[in-house]
Scaffold this active site. Structure first.
Site, PDB file in Angstrom:
ATOM      1  CG  ASP A 227      -1.836  -1.310   1.154  1.00 16.78           C
ATOM      2  OD1 ASP A 227      -2.210  -1.652   2.504  1.00 16.78           O
ATOM      3  OD2 ASP A 227      -1.911  -1.581   0.325  1.00 16.78           O
TER       4      ASP A 227
HETATM    5  N1  LIG Z   1       2.981  -6.533  -2.967  1.00 13.06           N
HETATM    6  C1  LIG Z   1       1.786  -5.872  -2.885  1.00 13.06           C
HETATM    7  N2  LIG Z   1       0.905  -6.715  -2.776  1.00 13.06           N
HETATM    8  C2  LIG Z   1      -0.393  -6.118  -2.614  1.00 13.06           C
HETATM    9  C3  LIG Z   1      -0.596  -4.565  -2.370  1.00 13.06           C
HETATM   10  C4  LIG Z   1       0.442  -3.912  -2.299  1.00 13.06           C
HETATM   11  O1  LIG Z   1       0.335  -2.745  -2.226  1.00 13.06           O
HETATM   12  N3  LIG Z   1       1.746  -4.447  -2.787  1.00 13.06           N
HETATM   13  N4  LIG Z   1      -1.979  -4.120  -2.195  1.00 13.06           N
HETATM   14  C5  LIG Z   1      -2.925  -5.295  -1.501  1.00 13.06           C
HETATM   15  C6  LIG Z   1      -4.234  -4.857  -1.309  1.00 13.06           C
HETATM   16  N5  LIG Z   1      -4.467  -4.690   0.115  1.00 13.06           N
HETATM   17  C7  LIG Z   1      -5.060  -3.688   0.729  1.00 13.06           C
HETATM   18  O2  LIG Z   1      -5.456  -2.763  -0.237  1.00 13.06           O
HETATM   19  C8  LIG Z   1      -4.031  -5.971   1.200  1.00 13.06           C
HETATM   20  C9  LIG Z   1      -4.380  -7.109   0.697  1.00 13.06           C
HETATM   21  C10 LIG Z   1      -4.191  -8.283   1.512  1.00 13.06           C
HETATM   22  C11 LIG Z   1      -3.434  -8.054   2.850  1.00 13.06           C
HETATM   23  C12 LIG Z   1      -3.211  -9.237   3.402  1.00 13.06           C
HETATM   24  O3  LIG Z   1      -2.677  -9.147   4.657  1.00 13.06           O
HETATM   25  N6  LIG Z   1      -3.538 -10.171   3.041  1.00 13.06           N
HETATM   26  C13 LIG Z   1      -3.286 -11.840   3.596  1.00 13.06           C
HETATM   27  C14 LIG Z   1      -4.331 -12.854   3.423  1.00 13.06           C
HETATM   28  C15 LIG Z   1      -5.569 -12.411   3.632  1.00 13.06           C
HETATM   29  C16 LIG Z   1      -6.588 -13.478   3.091  1.00 13.06           C
HETATM   30  O4  LIG Z   1      -6.178 -14.651   2.835  1.00 13.06           O
HETATM   31  O5  LIG Z   1      -7.911 -12.877   3.197  1.00 13.06           O
HETATM   32  C17 LIG Z   1      -1.842 -12.318   3.257  1.00 13.06           C
HETATM   33  O6  LIG Z   1      -1.621 -11.862   1.984  1.00 13.06           O
HETATM   34  O7  LIG Z   1      -1.204 -12.967   4.063  1.00 13.06           O
HETATM   35  C18 LIG Z   1      -3.228  -6.767   3.194  1.00 13.06           C
HETATM   36  C19 LIG Z   1      -3.614  -5.607   2.375  1.00 13.06           C
HETATM   37  C20 LIG Z   1      -2.839  -6.132  -2.686  1.00 13.06           C
HETATM   38  N7  LIG Z   1      -1.569  -6.900  -2.651  1.00 13.06           N
END
Ligand SMILES: Nc1nc2c(c(=O)[nH]1)N[C@@H](CN(C=O)c1ccc(C(=O)N[C@@H](CCC(=O)O)C(=O)O)cc1)CN2
Length: 283
Positions: A227
């Site tokens: 983000d």
């Molecule tokens: N490398 C990046 N990947 C993503 C970004 C980014 O800026 N850089 N933005 C996110 C979107 N996002 C908030 O807008 C976000 C998405 C997911 C997570 C998170 O902690 N996800 C967990 C899994 C959650 C689940 O399984 O429901 C994880 O990946 O471990 C935080 C913020 C999209 N990707």
């Protein structure tokens, strides 16, 4: 009307506007739209021209060859694209449907001039909505213990569809650094907060806890730092002490849809240039 889009960025100096204008005039180019901006701190110049393709007798390749001489003189980063060549866009989604549905409708109605070539999701419940639009739907299963397998499948699909742009329409998985690098400047996310406030998970809950009077959404390019990528567009809405988290989620969704649609539209119309961790948007 078919047009050529000429995008330039280069070290700032006197004479760039005159030189480009002279070049275009000598080619009898009819200028439909012209924008330029100087970042004084960075001493960097940005320009975007949209010219009527049939006003010049040169082909796109001939135009590029001729412009390259001028570009060399000013050490320009530049590109020229044909507006009739639509970008291939892949949408990624998770549980939430509002941003995906909004983009699909805007595309279906012709508002987004691109090819939505596929939707990839880590859940299966959005399949019917996507297939109603005649768009392929790929359910990619994420194993919490090994997400790389899923991201390898996503990467394969992106290449299979020759995607120019990837849109995370409330896709809730963190992109691995390797994909962020490979697709730098081509992955767009919608974060459901007015960044830099409330990055990370559950921003509406964070906002409710903080007692803010404005919430919003941020459309940004995806980078390895979560983000924190260059911001393309933002939208806000006023809230008050009367609003529950559910009220904020409801009001915030309208912000998310607006910011993502504007951000994607500006991106596919070649109106966005990235400088460092910021953007110049000629909208
Ligand atoms: N490398 C990046 N990947 C993503 C970004 C980014 O800026 N850089 N933005 C996110 C979107 N996002 C908030 O807008 C976000 C998405 C997911 C997570 C998170 O902690 N996800 C967990 C899994 C959650 C689940 O399984 O429901 C994880 O990946 O471990 C935080 C913020 C999209 N990707």
């Amino acid at each position: 009307m078919k047009s050529y889009r000429l995008m330039i960025d280069c070290p700032d100096q006197v004479g760039i506007v005159a030189a480009v204008s002279q070049f275009l005039a000598e080619k009898n180019a009819s200028i439909v739209e012209a924008n330029h901006h100087t970042d004084r701190d960075a001493k960097w110049f940005f320009m975007r021209h949209e010219i009527q393709a049939d006003s010049i007798s040169l082909s796109l390749d001939e135009f590029k060859t001729a412009f390259a001489v001028l570009a060399e003189q000013f050490n320009m980063n530049w590109r020229v694209v044909d507006s009739s060549t639509k970008q291939n866009v892949v949408l990624l989604a998770s549980r939430e449907s509002h941003c995906l549905a909004d983009l699909l409708h805007r595309w279906h109605s012709g508002e987004l001039d691109c090819n939505i070539v596929a939707v990839i999701a880590n859940h299966d419940h959005l399949r019917q909505m996507v297939q109603w639009h005649g768009i392929p739907y790929h359910h990619v299963i994420f194993d919490k213990e090994n997400k790389q397998v899923a991201f390898d499948e996503i990467k394969e699909l992106v290449h299979q569809y020759s995607a120019d742009t990837i849109v995370l329409a409330r896709f809730m998985q963190i992109f691995p650094d390797e994909l962020c690098q490979e697709f730098a400047g081509r992955v767009i996310n919608i974060h459901h907060s007015f960044l830099p406030s409330f990055a990370g998970a559950k921003p509406y809950h964070q906002a409710h806890q903080r007692g803010v009077k404005l919430i919003g959404a941020t459309c940004h390019y995806v980078t390895a730092e979560l983000d924190a990528g260059p911001i393309i567009d933002q939208e806000i809405v006023r809230i008050s002490h009367r609003d529950t988290v559910e009220d904020m989620v409801r009001k915030g969704k309208d912000c998310e849809k607006s910011a993502l649609a504007r951000g994607l539209r500006n991106h596919i119309e070649d109106r966005v240039t990235i400088i460092g961790n910021k953007t110049v948007v000629f909208d």
